[in-house]
Every structure is written in C-alpha cells, then in structure tokens.
Design a protein around this motif. Structure first.
Motif, PDB file in Angstrom:
ATOM      1  N   GLN A 348       0.817  -1.221   0.000  1.00  0.00           N
ATOM      2  CA  GLN A 348       0.000   0.000   0.000  1.00  0.00           C
ATOM      3  C   GLN A 348       0.848   1.267   0.000  1.00  0.00           C
ATOM      4  O   GLN A 348       0.480   2.268  -0.616  1.00  0.00           O
ATOM      5  N   THR A 352       0.569   3.992  -2.928  1.00  0.00           N
ATOM      6  CA  THR A 352       0.268   5.408  -2.653  1.00  0.00           C
ATOM      7  C   THR A 352       1.303   6.323  -3.295  1.00  0.00           C
ATOM      8  O   THR A 352       0.959   7.357  -3.894  1.00  0.00           O
ATOM      9  N   THR A 355       0.708   6.405  -7.017  1.00  0.00           N
ATOM     10  CA  THR A 355      -0.522   7.150  -7.308  1.00  0.00           C
ATOM     11  C   THR A 355      -0.315   8.647  -7.150  1.00  0.00           C
ATOM     12  O   THR A 355      -0.858   9.449  -7.920  1.00  0.00           O
ATOM     13  N   ASP A 356       0.470   9.030  -6.183  1.00  0.00           N
ATOM     14  CA  ASP A 356       0.763  10.452  -5.969  1.00  0.00           C
ATOM     15  C   ASP A 356       1.452  11.051  -7.194  1.00  0.00           C
ATOM     16  O   ASP A 356       1.163  12.195  -7.584  1.00  0.00           O
TER      17      ASP A 356
END
Length: 482
Positions: A348, A352, A355-356
C-alpha cells in the motif's frame, strides 16, 4: 487540481460550484459525415478530464449536444445545408443521415475508449427551449428583429470578447473566410438567434416560431441544452480551440444576458491536430477516420496513446511515421505489462507513492504526457508485481489504454505460441527424411524458444554445411536440399 482557464488566461485551482456534483458541458459533433481523428482529439481529451474528475472523487454530470440541423456549422449562414447535402449524397432522409452518423460517431468513441456522456441531446429536440430563451432576450432588450431574422445586440454588453482581445478590424467582412456582409445587423459583431430568411433555398428542417417559420441560429442550441440539463450555472465547458470564437463567445453573451449572472466558471479548449499541410479538416480532403486507421492495421488505442503523449493545449502534428512510433510504443508497453506475474502482496505504501506521481501529473492542467510517464515509473518501481498491476489498473481507469486487458490477451497469445512450438514437427520438402538433420532442426527450434539465438544461428549454419536449407513456416521448420 489546476486547470488552465481560457476565459481568464490563467491556471486556476478547480473549485466546483456545488460540492456534490461537477457540471460539465462539451460541444458535440455535427452529424452529416464521419468524424475525422482531428475532431476526436477534442473528445478524447475531454474524456480524460471527466474520468480524472471521477478518479479524484467528484461526481460528474456531463452533457453533450448532437448538432443535427445541417446549417449549424458556421455563423455566416452561407454555403449549403450540410445535412441535406449528406441526404442527397446517400439517398436517405435528413434524419436518417443524422442517426447514421450519430451511431458512427459513438462507434468511433467506443473504439477509442471515450465514455459516452451522461446526457446526449440532439439539437432538434429542444426547439421550444430556444424560442423561450430568444423571447426573453428580446424582452430584455438584447434581441432585435430585422429582415425577418432575430439578432443578438452585442452593443448592449459591457464586454463581448472573452477569449481573445480581437481587434475590431479583424472581424471586417472578408477577413474571415466565407463570411459575407449581413446588412440586417445593427453591429458587425451581432449574431443570429433565429432565422426565417436564409441563404439556403431548400433548408430541410424548419419550425414555427413567433417570428415565422424558420430555425435556430448556430449558438443557441448549446445554451439551451446546457440550461435544460445542468441548470443556470456550469462548472466546465469544453470544446476545440476553433470554437472559442465565435461560438463560445456568443454562447456566453446570450446565456449571461438571459440569466442575468455569470454562467460558466472554467473553459477548456483543446488545440488542433495538424498535418504537414496545416489544420486537419474535412474540406481539405484530409479525411482520416478511425476506420481508416484500422484498415491500415493500427490499433485505435495507439492513436489514443499518440494524443496522450502531447499536452492538450499544444498543436499536435499527425503523420503516419508518428503513428507508427505510437503503435510501436503501445505494443512494447503491452508486452512489459504482460510480463508481470500475479505475485506478491500489494504494498500500500508503494501504491500510494506511485498514485501520488500520477495525480501530480494530471493535477497539473491535465498533463497526460507525464501521466504516461507515470506508467513507466510503475514498471521500473522496486515492488511486487501485484502492486504494479494494481497501480496500472487504477491509472487506466483514466488513461483508457486497456493495459491489463491487452496484457492478458498477449499472455494467452504467448502461451498458444509456446504450445504450438512444443508440437511442431520438422517438414522435409521433396527430400528423404534425415534423422540427424531432423534432430538438429528440433534443437534449433528449442534454442529459438529459449531465446538462445546464437545457438540457433550456429545450428542453421551447420545444417547448411551438411547440404540442407532450413526455412521457418507457421507449420514448423521446413527442410530442403540446398
């Protein structure tokens, strides 16, 4: 998220009027012929915007018009009714032409993974709405009747030009191609709200109105359709850059005069797709369609990738060489994704971080070029394959490149090829079967499968020294006397 607002010429933070919904309007096609790929670039980028808004948590209601009244392709009321021309060309009725090319447009959109808007409204459906708006504009002193037509009086506005600081002489008769002087106008910038007197001798579609039998002007349809489905305020209005003037300029004029307040907060305009000869257009004969790309062997999604590799506010130059490069890049990308295995837990923290990066690209005025780079960042990232697959699947809800779907098909294709290689037999063509040569040919096939091309080349040379030539065929290696 920041968007470049062509109404203010600034990059601005996007803040919708209402926290629970983003209201988005996009100008749709004129359905008298197929859309060319230049038209579709605008719809593709608008699709990215809508999908990204949903990706970051907004509810979106997107409305699009279908221009099915043939004259509504210019502000000048010149030339001919394009819908009627299409009907004659194909021996169909005007409405059959409209339906056929509407269906063709959405078929092209489906091939390019362009989502159908929530509301699609043909212009001919809302004639009464346009008449009501025009009646109100006349009552408010913004509309006037002259020579049988109804015009909008731009002199009543505090500011008419919104997107560019046009000089008055730039709009002189003859400066813009195809525009002839309309002596009914009080001011040269005034535009028609309703025609009863037209240069078309055989206008196909006409309706009763308080001013006589006629049809709406070009611009009123988008104002009427938007207000019906999105209300009196609009968050984002999109279209090609060539719509900024006069179409969007006149939309703002009539909408805000009718409503009495600001209508739309953000304007997004997509730049042209050019060829070596300039802007792509149907009139120039450079009529490149999605179907033509398919006929030439291109995947429509390679064209989507081609568009994503450039920023929407930059002119993009199309050439077959550029599309070849995009197709090659797309094929390699699918192969890289296909090489990933469904292994490992999803990290995760890594997901993240990836994705950022993706969000940072699209938050920056929809920078799709950097968003594509973010895909390669995923592939290079030191994490589990399942983490990479999760990131790619997430990003592709916006980019629409079918990365996972095409990768699955690629893996199935490779498995089929491997199975075929295991059952391949050596074919001796017009010569007696030789067990030694057969064994060498099978060994060469195994070397190629293992990607040991040096060994495969060595075996081919040794087979040749023994007086035989080996040729690869879909059925297996074929051996014949040298």
């Amino acid at each position: 998220m920041k968007l470049y607002n062509t109404a203010t010429r600034n990059r601005e933070d996007f803040v919708p009027n209402h926290p629970d919904i983003v209201k988005m309007y996009t100008c749709g096609p004129t359905v008298y012929h197929f859309a060319h790929i230049g038209n579709l670039r605008s719809y593709l980028m608008e699709d990215i915007l809508e999908k990204y808004l949903r990706f970051i948590g907004y509810n979106v209601k997107r409305v699009m018009n279908i221009t099915d009244v043939g004259h509504l392709t210019s502000d000048a009321d010149e030339g001919e009714d394009k819908m009627l021309k299409g009907a004659r060309r194909e021996n169909k009725t005007v409405m059959e032409i409209a339906q056929f090319y509407t269906d063709a447009f959405f078929s092209d959109c489906e091939k390019l993974n362009i989502k159908r808007p929530d509301v699609v409204e043909p212009a001919t459906n809302l004639i009464d709405n346009y008449i009501h708006i025009i009646e109100t504009l006349i009552e408010k002193g913004y509309g006037y009747i002259a020579g049988g037509n109804v015009y909008f009086d731009t002199s009543k506005l505090d500011k008419y030009y919104i997107f560019n600081e046009f000089k008055e002489e730039d709009l002189e008769v003859g400066v813009r191609e195809g525009v002839e002087e309309d002596t009914n106008k009080k001011n040269k910038n005034d535009f028609v709200l309703w025609f009863t007197k037209s240069k078309f001798e055989d206008q196909a579609l006409k309706w009763d109105s308080p001013w006589g039998v006629g049809y709406p002007g070009w611009h009123i349809e988008c104002s009427g359709i938007s207000m019906k489905h999105l209300g009196e305020d609009l968050d984002i209005h999109c279209g090609g850059v060539d719509n900024a003037f006069p179409h969007h300029t006149n939309e703002i004029a009539q909408s805000e005069a009718y409503l009495g307040h600001k209508w739309c907060n953000y304007w997004m305009h997509v730049s042209h797709l050019n060829t070596a000869n300039g802007k792509m257009s149907k009139s120039k004969g450079e009529f490149l369609t999605v179907s033509l790309l398919e006929e030439k062997g291109y995947d429509p999604l390679a064209y989507r990738l081609f568009c994503l590799q450039s920023h929407y506010r930059r002119n993009l130059v199309f050439s077959w060489e550029n599309l070849d490069n995009a197709q090659g890049t797309y094929n390699k990308l699918i192969a890289k994704v296909a090489a990933l295995k469904e292994e490992g837990e999803i990290d995760q923290e890594a997901l993240t971080a990836l994705t950022d990066k993706f969000r940072a690209a699209l938050d920056n005025d929809l920078n799709t070029s950097l968003a594509v780079t973010a895909i390669y960042d995923v592939l290079k990232y030191k994490t589990t394959d399942n983490t990479k697959l999760a990131a790619l699947a997430s990003f592709d809800t916006v980019l629409g490149l079918d990365l996972i779907k095409k990768a699955v098909l690629k893996r199935e294709e490779l498995k089929k090829q491997a199975a075929q290689a295991n059952t391949i037999s050596v074919i001796f063509d017009s010569c007696e079967e030789n067990e030694e040569i057969k064994a060498m040919a099978e060994a060469r096939t195994a070397a190629k499968k293992a990607k040991n091309f040096q060994e495969a080349d060595r075996l081919r040379a040794e087979i040749l020294e023994k007086g035989y030539v080996i040729e690869d065929t879909p059925q297996g290696p074929k051996v014949k006397k040298a």
